[in-house]
Write a protein that holds these residues in place. Structure first.
Motif, PDB file in Angstrom:
ATOM      1  N   GLY A   1       0.789  -1.222   0.000  1.00 38.71           N
ATOM      2  CA  GLY A   1       0.000   0.000   0.000  1.00 38.71           C
ATOM      3  C   GLY A   1       0.827   1.281   0.000  1.00 38.71           C
ATOM      4  O   GLY A   1       0.309   2.342   0.337  1.00 38.71           O
ATOM      5  N   VAL A   2       2.097   1.213  -0.370  1.00 37.67           N
ATOM      6  CA  VAL A   2       2.957   2.387  -0.396  1.00 37.67           C
ATOM      7  C   VAL A   2       2.613   3.200  -1.646  1.00 37.67           C
ATOM      8  O   VAL A   2       2.629   2.678  -2.765  1.00 37.67           O
ATOM      9  N   LYS A   3       2.295   4.487  -1.454  1.00 40.01           N
ATOM     10  CA  LYS A   3       1.821   5.330  -2.548  1.00 40.01           C
ATOM     11  C   LYS A   3       2.796   5.349  -3.732  1.00 40.01           C
ATOM     12  O   LYS A   3       2.379   5.231  -4.883  1.00 40.01           O
ATOM     13  N   GLN A   4       4.068   5.486  -3.482  1.00 41.71           N
ATOM     14  CA  GLN A   4       5.059   5.529  -4.561  1.00 41.71           C
ATOM     15  C   GLN A   4       5.065   4.217  -5.350  1.00 41.71           C
ATOM     16  O   GLN A   4       5.146   4.226  -6.576  1.00 41.71           O
ATOM     17  N   GLU A   5       4.952   3.089  -4.647  1.00 43.36           N
ATOM     18  CA  GLU A   5       4.911   1.801  -5.336  1.00 43.36           C
ATOM     19  C   GLU A   5       3.625   1.652  -6.157  1.00 43.36           C
ATOM     20  O   GLU A   5       3.640   1.070  -7.242  1.00 43.36           O
ATOM     21  N   MET A   6       2.537   2.191  -5.646  1.00 48.74           N
ATOM     22  CA  MET A   6       1.269   2.136  -6.377  1.00 48.74           C
ATOM     23  C   MET A   6       1.366   2.978  -7.657  1.00 48.74           C
ATOM     24  O   MET A   6       0.874   2.565  -8.712  1.00 48.74           O
ATOM     25  N   GLN A   7       2.014   4.125  -7.586  1.00 46.80           N
ATOM     26  CA  GLN A   7       2.218   4.972  -8.768  1.00 46.80           C
ATOM     27  C   GLN A   7       3.091   4.241  -9.796  1.00 46.80           C
ATOM     28  O   GLN A   7       2.828   4.295 -10.995  1.00 46.80           O
ATOM     29  N   THR A   8       4.130   3.574  -9.312  1.00 51.09           N
ATOM     30  CA  THR A   8       4.997   2.807 -10.203  1.00 51.09           C
ATOM     31  C   THR A   8       4.202   1.698 -10.881  1.00 51.09           C
ATOM     32  O   THR A   8       4.340   1.474 -12.089  1.00 51.09           O
ATOM     33  N   THR A   9       3.368   1.027 -10.127  1.00 49.27           N
ATOM     34  CA  THR A   9       2.527  -0.039 -10.685  1.00 49.27           C
ATOM     35  C   THR A   9       1.600   0.524 -11.756  1.00 49.27           C
ATOM     36  O   THR A   9       1.443  -0.076 -12.827  1.00 49.27           O
ATOM     37  N   LYS A  10       1.006   1.665 -11.507  1.00 52.28           N
ATOM     38  CA  LYS A  10       0.134   2.311 -12.491  1.00 52.28           C
ATOM     39  C   LYS A  10       0.907   2.591 -13.779  1.00 52.28           C
ATOM     40  O   LYS A  10       0.429   2.285 -14.878  1.00 52.28           O
TER      41      LYS A  10
END
Length: 171
Positions: A21-30
């Motif tokens: 649930g880390v925001k930066q990792e979620m952005q990378t996934t997107k």
């Protein structure tokens, strides 16, 4: 790395991102999903379209199948009489017949048209003798019974997301 190794690694990375649930990792996934769709659309626009439609459909509907997934599932049916395939071969004709009896072809959040098509054919395949008995040979009653059984199953509160599992379609 073979196909299986790639899928395993991708799933591991995706699960790590989602569970963390880390925001930066979620952005990378997107960004990576965007890149994947770009690459896919450069090589096979049909598969890219199917992927995006499936993504949208699984967000909108508890029970979602693409046209190809439904047709593949229905083609594998072994009916009570030993024949194979669906009672209703053409999905578009099936949808028209459902509209003619006043049925809902899609209903958010429960099902899309192709999950309805597959499930109605499933009930015809698996319970043909009972449906035939209840319908007294009337083809419209037969359709109505299969439709009602399919809708009831697709709206089941105990298993709201079952159709992909039932037809062994991996997500």
């Amino acid at each position: 790395m073979d196909r299986n190794d790639i899928l395993i690694k991708f799933n591991r990375l995706l699960n790590k991102t989602i569970e963390g649930g880390v925001k930066q990792e979620m952005q990378t996934t997107k960004m990576m999903f965007q890149k994947a769709v770009e690459l896919l659309s450069d090589t096979d626009i049909r598969k890219a379209k199917e992927f995006v439609e499936c993504f949208e459909g699984t967000l909108l509907f508890n029970n979602y199948l693409t046209e190809q997934e439904a047709e593949n599932a229905v083609s594998l049916f072994v009916n009570q009489d030993g024949s194979r395939g669906g009672r209703w071969k053409n999905p578009e004709e099936f949808f028209q017949r459902i509209a003619d009896i006043g049925g809902l072809i899609e209903q958010e959040p429960y099902y899309n048209r192709y999950s309805l098509y597959a499930m109605a054919n499933k009930f015809s395949s698996d319970q043909h003798n009972i449906v035939q008995k209840w319908s007294d040979g009337d083809s419209m009653k037969y359709l109505q019974i299969c439709y009602d059984l399919a809708v009831s199953q697709l709206q089941d509160k105990d298993k709201p997301n079952f159709v992909r599992w039932y037809f062994n379609i991996c997500d």
